[in-house]
Scaffold this motif. Structure first.
Motif, PDB file in Angstrom:
ATOM      1  N   ASN A 109      -7.472   4.655  -7.147  1.00  0.00           N
ATOM      2  CA  ASN A 109      -8.679   3.737  -7.239  1.00  0.00           C
ATOM      3  C   ASN A 109      -9.658   4.110  -6.448  1.00  0.00           C
ATOM      4  N   VAL A 110     -11.017   4.025  -6.661  1.00  0.00           N
ATOM      5  CA  VAL A 110     -12.015   4.156  -6.005  1.00  0.00           C
ATOM      6  C   VAL A 110     -12.985   2.839  -6.233  1.00  0.00           C
ATOM      7  N   VAL A 111     -13.223   2.225  -5.052  1.00  0.00           N
ATOM      8  CA  VAL A 111     -13.976   0.943  -5.203  1.00  0.00           C
ATOM      9  C   VAL A 111     -15.222   1.235  -4.521  1.00  0.00           C
ATOM     10  N   VAL A 112     -16.397   1.109  -5.247  1.00  0.00           N
ATOM     11  CA  VAL A 112     -17.692   1.284  -4.663  1.00  0.00           C
ATOM     12  C   VAL A 112     -18.475   0.224  -4.693  1.00  0.00           C
ATOM     13  N   PRO A 113     -18.880  -0.430  -3.317  1.00  0.00           N
ATOM     14  CA  PRO A 113     -19.534  -1.686  -3.322  1.00  0.00           C
ATOM     15  C   PRO A 113     -21.024  -1.414  -3.821  1.00  0.00           C
ATOM     16  N   LEU A 114     -21.491  -2.161  -4.833  1.00  0.00           N
ATOM     17  CA  LEU A 114     -22.870  -2.176  -5.447  1.00  0.00           C
ATOM     18  C   LEU A 114     -23.684  -3.166  -4.838  1.00  0.00           C
ATOM     19  N   PHE A 115     -23.142  -4.273  -4.986  1.00  0.00           N
ATOM     20  CA  PHE A 115     -24.051  -5.679  -4.697  1.00  0.00           C
ATOM     21  C   PHE A 115     -23.151  -6.637  -4.220  1.00  0.00           C
ATOM     22  N   ASP A 116     -23.294  -7.249  -3.085  1.00  0.00           N
ATOM     23  CA  ASP A 116     -22.775  -8.554  -2.461  1.00  0.00           C
ATOM     24  C   ASP A 116     -23.442  -9.582  -1.969  1.00  0.00           C
ATOM     25  N   ARG A 117     -24.392  -9.709  -2.619  1.00  0.00           N
ATOM     26  CA  ARG A 117     -25.393 -10.850  -2.747  1.00  0.00           C
ATOM     27  C   ARG A 117     -25.800 -10.977  -1.084  1.00  0.00           C
TER      28      ARG A 117
ATOM     29  N   PRO B  24     -17.159   3.621   0.058  1.00  0.00           N
ATOM     30  CA  PRO B  24     -16.330   3.334  -1.052  1.00  0.00           C
ATOM     31  C   PRO B  24     -14.893   3.413  -0.373  1.00  0.00           C
ATOM     32  N   LEU B  25     -14.014   2.528  -1.109  1.00  0.00           N
ATOM     33  CA  LEU B  25     -12.771   2.280  -0.683  1.00  0.00           C
ATOM     34  C   LEU B  25     -11.765   3.046  -1.671  1.00  0.00           C
ATOM     35  N   ILE B  26     -10.936   3.874  -1.223  1.00  0.00           N
ATOM     36  CA  ILE B  26     -10.224   4.830  -2.096  1.00  0.00           C
ATOM     37  C   ILE B  26      -8.674   4.490  -1.766  1.00  0.00           C
ATOM     38  N   THR B  27      -8.050   3.986  -2.787  1.00  0.00           N
ATOM     39  CA  THR B  27      -6.595   3.888  -2.589  1.00  0.00           C
ATOM     40  C   THR B  27      -5.823   4.731  -3.512  1.00  0.00           C
ATOM     41  N   ALA B  28      -4.531   5.297  -2.997  1.00  0.00           N
ATOM     42  CA  ALA B  28      -3.777   6.022  -3.840  1.00  0.00           C
ATOM     43  C   ALA B  28      -2.164   5.560  -4.103  1.00  0.00           C
ATOM     44  N   ASN B  29      -1.713   5.650  -4.879  1.00  0.00           N
ATOM     45  CA  ASN B  29      -0.331   5.093  -5.112  1.00  0.00           C
ATOM     46  C   ASN B  29       0.628   6.113  -5.806  1.00  0.00           C
ATOM     47  N   TRP B  30       1.647   6.346  -5.087  1.00  0.00           N
ATOM     48  CA  TRP B  30       2.554   7.270  -6.050  1.00  0.00           C
ATOM     49  C   TRP B  30       3.970   6.411  -6.105  1.00  0.00           C
ATOM     50  N   THR B  31       4.618   6.638  -7.399  1.00  0.00           N
ATOM     51  CA  THR B  31       5.977   6.153  -7.384  1.00  0.00           C
ATOM     52  C   THR B  31       6.879   7.059  -8.016  1.00  0.00           C
ATOM     53  N   GLY B  32       8.026   7.384  -7.548  1.00  0.00           N
ATOM     54  CA  GLY B  32       9.183   8.313  -8.296  1.00  0.00           C
ATOM     55  C   GLY B  32      10.514   7.639  -8.181  1.00  0.00           C
ATOM     56  N   ARG B  33      11.247   8.008  -9.369  1.00  0.00           N
ATOM     57  CA  ARG B  33      12.647   7.290  -9.546  1.00  0.00           C
ATOM     58  C   ARG B  33      13.457   8.439 -10.369  1.00  0.00           C
ATOM     59  N   TYR B  34      14.725   8.325  -9.631  1.00  0.00           N
ATOM     60  CA  TYR B  34      15.729   9.299 -10.177  1.00  0.00           C
ATOM     61  C   TYR B  34      16.816   8.245 -10.827  1.00  0.00           C
ATOM     62  N   ASN B  35      17.229   8.947 -12.148  1.00  0.00           N
ATOM     63  CA  ASN B  35      18.398   8.193 -12.467  1.00  0.00           C
ATOM     64  C   ASN B  35      19.291   9.155 -12.859  1.00  0.00           C
ATOM     65  N   ASN B  36      20.600   8.992 -12.697  1.00  0.00           N
ATOM     66  CA  ASN B  36      21.538   9.923 -13.380  1.00  0.00           C
ATOM     67  C   ASN B  36      21.950   9.885 -14.764  1.00  0.00           C
TER      68      ASN B  36
END
Length: 168
Positions: A45-53, A17-29
């Motif tokens: 995100n977790v992508v699990v390959p099931l069928f690829d022909r 399985p392909l696991i991706t993570a993303n984090w975004t942070g912002r500060y505004n006064n």
């Protein structure tokens, strides 16, 4: 061969399985709509390959066939190199024996020329015999040089096959 091995392993790893993570942070006064200066978001995100022909299987089989072919080619090349080294070793041994025989013949031709020269001075030989003896000596010396050159070439070939000398 090592590169294709890594490609075969990579084809097997594609089923994980392909696991991706993303984090975004912002500060505004200035506080925004939510009445806070900080805004952040996180996702996974977790992508699990099931069928690829069958693509993974086909790539893995193709890479295994390439690996097998390369291994056979490597074995063939190693056998040819070993045979070449044996042949070059035999050529060196033969060259050494031929050089020794030619050196012996040259020594005999030199001795014969000396005997004929002494006989010519004593009047027991003709100048034709002296010319023949001198020609025999020159031919014997030429054969020694030819055999020396052949031996040097055989040694150079053996050293090249052993990896001690690189071709230009």
């Amino acid at each position: 061969l090592a590169a294709i091995e890594s490609q075969v392993a990579e084809a097997r790893w594609r089923w994980l399985p392909l696991i991706t993570a993303n984090w975004t942070g912002r500060y505004n006064n200035t506080p925004g709509f939510a009445n806070t200066e900080y805004l952040w978001a996180a996702s996974a995100n977790v992508v699990v390959p099931l069928f690829d022909r069958g693509t993974h299987y086909a790539e893995a089989n193709e890479r295994r066939q390439i690996r097998t072919r390369l291994a056979l080619e490597l074995d063939k090349a190693e056998r040819e190199l070993a045979g070449g080294i044996r042949q070059a070793g035999t050529e060196v041994e033969t060259g050494q024996k031929l050089l020794a025989a030619a050196t012996s013949q040259a020594a005999k031709a030199k001795r014969t020329a000396e005997i004929v020269a002494n006989a010519l001075q004593a009047g027991a030989a003709t100048s034709l015999e002296m010319a023949e003896a001198d020609t025999g000596l020159r031919v014997a010396e030429a054969v020694v040089e030819r055999e020396r050159l052949n031996l040097d070439l055989a040694i150079l070939k053996l050293r090249h096959l052993m990896g001690a000398v690189r071709a230009p």
